[in-house]
Structures are given as structure tokens and as C-alpha cells.
Design a protein around this motif. Structure first.
Motif, PDB file in Angstrom:
ATOM      1  N   THR A  56       1.041  -1.661   0.245  1.00 35.39           N
ATOM      2  CA  THR A  56       0.517  -0.515   0.060  1.00 35.39           C
ATOM      3  C   THR A  56       0.870   1.653   0.172  1.00 35.39           C
ATOM      4  O   THR A  56       0.513   2.692  -0.155  1.00 35.39           O
ATOM      5  CB  THR A  56      -0.780   0.056   0.936  1.00 35.39           C
ATOM      6  N   SER A  83       0.697  11.924   2.538  1.00 30.19           N
ATOM      7  CA  SER A  83       0.202  10.695   3.234  1.00 30.19           C
ATOM      8  C   SER A  83      -0.299   9.932   4.650  1.00 30.19           C
ATOM      9  O   SER A  83      -1.297   9.253   4.826  1.00 30.19           O
ATOM     10  CB  SER A  83       1.010   9.355   2.403  1.00 30.19           C
ATOM     11  N   ASN A  87      -3.161   9.280   6.323  1.00 27.90           N
ATOM     12  CA  ASN A  87      -3.144   7.792   6.758  1.00 27.90           C
ATOM     13  C   ASN A  87      -3.855   7.731   8.047  1.00 27.90           C
ATOM     14  O   ASN A  87      -4.639   6.777   8.937  1.00 27.90           O
ATOM     15  CB  ASN A  87      -1.759   7.047   6.774  1.00 27.90           C
ATOM     16  N   ILE A  91      -7.604   7.807   7.547  1.00 26.73           N
ATOM     17  CA  ILE A  91      -7.993   6.655   7.433  1.00 26.73           C
ATOM     18  C   ILE A  91      -8.671   5.823   8.592  1.00 26.73           C
ATOM     19  O   ILE A  91      -9.334   5.144   8.723  1.00 26.73           O
ATOM     20  CB  ILE A  91      -6.622   6.387   6.553  1.00 26.73           C
ATOM     21  N   THR A  95     -11.835   4.327   9.947  1.00 26.53           N
ATOM     22  CA  THR A  95     -12.107   3.507  10.365  1.00 26.53           C
ATOM     23  C   THR A  95     -12.315   2.205  11.655  1.00 26.53           C
ATOM     24  O   THR A  95     -13.257   1.973  11.797  1.00 26.53           O
ATOM     25  CB  THR A  95     -10.621   2.284  10.223  1.00 26.53           C
ATOM     26  N   SER A 219      -3.012   7.227  -1.082  1.00 27.11           N
ATOM     27  CA  SER A 219      -3.533   6.760   0.219  1.00 27.11           C
ATOM     28  C   SER A 219      -4.442   5.705  -0.018  1.00 27.11           C
ATOM     29  O   SER A 219      -5.089   5.536   1.132  1.00 27.11           O
ATOM     30  CB  SER A 219      -3.881   8.068   1.373  1.00 27.11           C
ATOM     31  N   LEU A 220      -5.315   5.900  -1.154  1.00 23.77           N
ATOM     32  CA  LEU A 220      -6.582   5.091  -0.898  1.00 23.77           C
ATOM     33  C   LEU A 220      -6.880   3.410  -0.986  1.00 23.77           C
ATOM     34  O   LEU A 220      -7.196   2.985  -0.222  1.00 23.77           O
ATOM     35  CB  LEU A 220      -7.567   5.407  -2.786  1.00 23.77           C
ATOM     36  N   GLU A 222      -4.461   2.302   1.370  1.00 26.98           N
ATOM     37  CA  GLU A 222      -4.079   2.066   3.064  1.00 26.98           C
ATOM     38  C   GLU A 222      -5.814   2.540   3.368  1.00 26.98           C
ATOM     39  O   GLU A 222      -5.992   1.481   3.961  1.00 26.98           O
ATOM     40  CB  GLU A 222      -3.458   3.619   3.687  1.00 26.98           C
ATOM     41  N   LEU A 223      -6.710   3.129   2.368  1.00 26.22           N
ATOM     42  CA  LEU A 223      -8.289   3.342   3.000  1.00 26.22           C
ATOM     43  C   LEU A 223      -8.929   1.803   2.906  1.00 26.22           C
ATOM     44  O   LEU A 223      -9.526   1.538   3.939  1.00 26.22           O
ATOM     45  CB  LEU A 223      -8.998   4.319   2.073  1.00 26.22           C
ATOM     46  N   SER A 226      -7.515  -1.116   5.044  1.00 25.08           N
ATOM     47  CA  SER A 226      -7.583  -0.718   6.667  1.00 25.08           C
ATOM     48  C   SER A 226      -9.037  -0.685   7.033  1.00 25.08           C
ATOM     49  O   SER A 226      -9.578  -1.212   8.226  1.00 25.08           O
ATOM     50  CB  SER A 226      -7.350   0.380   6.983  1.00 25.08           C
ATOM     51  N   VAL A 227     -10.707  -0.917   5.568  1.00 26.73           N
ATOM     52  CA  VAL A 227     -11.717  -0.304   5.900  1.00 26.73           C
ATOM     53  C   VAL A 227     -12.346  -2.020   6.045  1.00 26.73           C
ATOM     54  O   VAL A 227     -12.439  -2.729   6.429  1.00 26.73           O
ATOM     55  CB  VAL A 227     -12.391   0.671   5.136  1.00 26.73           C
ATOM     56  N   ILE A 242      -1.137   0.942   8.431  1.00 35.05           N
ATOM     57  CA  ILE A 242      -1.154   2.405   8.638  1.00 35.05           C
ATOM     58  C   ILE A 242       0.276   2.694   9.371  1.00 35.05           C
ATOM     59  O   ILE A 242       0.718   3.604   8.962  1.00 35.05           O
ATOM     60  CB  ILE A 242      -2.549   3.113  10.092  1.00 35.05           C
TER      61      ILE A 242
END
Length: 314
Positions: A56, A83, A87, A91, A95, A219-220, A222-223, A226-227, A242
């Protein structure tokens, strides 16, 4: 005027295509690499901190190195700091609003403090010389090797339990790995070229482009990761992803870019560095007591990002 609008529209379309290639490339890279790693019995937490984090972070690495090689090195620090801020504040904020996210003891005791320390190191290196040069890239890589050694020790201890999942065939995982890398490389070229075009047409500073548009796009992954991990109850991967990504962004992305070319560090990046440190402290304080990131802490993080975003626009 019409030509300017058309140029921006075309650049925007290619920018979105670049982001899609980055996201899907990172997704395939993570799936392939994590599947291969799991075959060798690597713990879930370690996969989150290394393979998933590296995958990521691949968009940040590709974009930053490409930007540096094409004479847009100012995007590099903006992308890394932007980022990292996004994050944590956005993010992890989102989350934790979906579900309270548990945190491993090692993340609270070692990884988050280490992330704070290296953010301070990046700020100091940039502030002292107004750029990060070759020998400072070596310093960052030295810290990166120390971090990898720590992860190796943690892997040997096996600090996480594995969930049995039906594995894909090895040849499929290898293909996913290479196709993912190809998507990341081509996506990064499109992203940097067209973000730079939009910036020049609109007269925007490359720092602002790096901190906002490029940081959001890179960063998408990671989003999404993580979600998805949080909703599936895989908290180790959600938080580890993250923290690991932020460490990789500073040590690997900024360090590698500095080894290729001096990376400009504008005076205004001092504020962004401080915001990144404050974001890390917010995360640390939020999980220190109960080793869990709750909705209330997530709400504070999101409010913090709104304030920071307003500062960028003013």
C-alpha cells in the motif's frame, strides 16, 4: 480559455486512470505477496507491517521516485507527509468510526513511538539543509534496515495467530505480484505527469499538490485495506498497515528518492512535519490506555484533519 479547460479535463481523466492503476496494482500486489508470505507461516501482524504496508506504500514510492526523476522532487516530501497525515487522521479516523479497532501491545510500545521518532528525524534532516541529500538518504535507509531487523525478530517470535484460508495456486499469486507491480509503475507515471500538468495550469504549488491531490490518491489503497480489514475483524492488519505504511513512506520512499536525487524540503514543510507528529501523538494517546482506537478518538482525528485542510487552503 476553452483550451485551458480541455487541458485540465484531459489531465484529470488521466490522473484518475493513474490512481485506478495504482490502487488495483497495489491490491493485486498485496494479495499476491501476502498469499506467498502466508505459505511460509509468517504471522498476520508481520504481514500487515511489511507485505501489506509495502504494497500500500508502493504508490507513494512509485510517485515520489518518478516525481524526483522528472524534476518534480518537491512533490516527494509533500506526498510522504500528506499521505502519513491522511493515513492517521482520515483513514484510521474513518476506520474507528466503523468499528473500534484493537491495537497490538508491540504497536503501542514500539512501532508508534518509532514512527514519531523517524518523523522528527525527517523534519530535522530537511530543516538543517533545506533538502534531503544522498548521505541523509543513507541515514534513512539505515533506520529502515533496523526496522526490518526488528520485524524479523518479531516474526521469529510469532506474535500473531493465523487464520486458515483457502490459498490460491502459487502461480496465480506470482502473476498477481508482477501484474500489480506493472500497474503501480504505469499508474505512477500517469499520476505524476498529470498532477504536474494540473498544478502548472492552475498555478498551484507542488507542495500543495503533493499534500492534497497526490497524497489522497496514493493513500486510497490504505483506506480500502484498513476499512476492509476492520470490517472483517482483522485489526492487526488495519492498524499495522497504517503504522507500517507511515514508516515505509519516510524511510523507504523518502530515503530511496534521496539516494536518486536531492529532495527539496521547503520551509513550509516544517508545519506539515509538526502536523504529522501531532497526528501520531493523537493516535498514541488514543490507544495508550485501552489498546483500542474508539469512535471518540476517530472523531477527534477527523476534526483535526478538517482544521489542517483549511490551513492548507488559506
Amino acid at each position: 480559455m476553452k483550451k485551458v479547460r480541455m487541458d485540465i479535463l484531459i489531465a484529470l481523466v488521466f490522473l484518475i486512470v493513474g490512481f485506478i492503476l495504482l490502487i488495483k496494482g497495489a491490491d493485486w500486489f498485496v494479495d499476491g505477496a501476502a498469499g506467498i508470505a502466508a505459505r511460509f507461516g509468517i504471522p498476520q501482524l508481520v504481514i500487515g507491517l511489511t507485505i501489506v504496508a509495502m504494497g500500500t506504500s508502493a504508490p507513494e514510492a512509485a510517485v515520489s521516485i518518478t516525481a524526483a526523476k522528472t524534476g518534480n522532487a518537491g512533490i516527494t516530501i509533500g506526498n510522504v507527509l500528506g499521505s502519513n497525515i491522511m493515513n492517521i487522521l482520515v483513514i484510521l479516523g474513518i476506520t474507528s468510526l466503523i468499528t473500534a479497532v484493537a491495537v497490538q501491545k508491540s504497536t503501542v510500545r514500539y512501532e508508534i513511538p518509532f514512527m514519531l521518532v523517524i518523523t522528527g528525524v525527517l523534519m530535522w534532516l530537511g530543516w538543517t539543509g533545506k533538502e534531503i541529500v544522498f548521505w541523509e538518504g543513507i541515514v534513512l535507509w539505515g533506520l529502515f534496515i533496523i526496522y526490518l531487523a526488528y520485524l524479523f525478530v518479531m516474526a521469529k517470535k510469532g506474535q500473531a495467530e493465523e487464520e486458515e484460508e483457502k490459498p490460491r495456486a502459487l502461480w496465480i499469486q506470482i502473476i498477481m505480484l508482477f501484474v500489480g507491480v506493472a500497474g503501480i509503475v504505469f499508474g505512477s507515471d500517469l499520476t505524476v505527469d498529470n498532477a504536474s500538468k494540473i498544478a502548472s495550469v492552475l498555478g498551484m504549488d507542488d507542495r500543495l499538490i503533493g499534500l492534497t491531490i497526490v497524497a489522497f490518491g496514493t493513500s486510497l489503497p490504505e483506506l480500502v485495506t484498513s476499512v476492509t480489514a476492520a470490517t472483517k475483524g482483522k485489526a492487526d492488519i488495519a492498524i499495522g498497515n497504517i503504522v507500517g505504511s507511515n514508516v515505509f513512506n519516510i524511510l523507504f520512499v523518502a530515503g530511496t528518492t534521496a539516494l536518486i536525487t536531492p529532495v527539496a524540503f521547503k520551509e513550509s514543510f516544517l508545519i506539515d512535519s509538526l502536523v504529522a507528529i501531532i497526528a501520531g501523538v493523537l493516535l498514541w494517546v488514543g490507544v495508550l490506555k485501552e489498546q483500542k482506537l474508539k469512535r471518540s478518538a476517530g472523531g477527534v482525528m477527523l476534526i483535526g484533519y478538517v482544521i489542517y485542510f483549511i490551513y492548507l487552503l488559506v
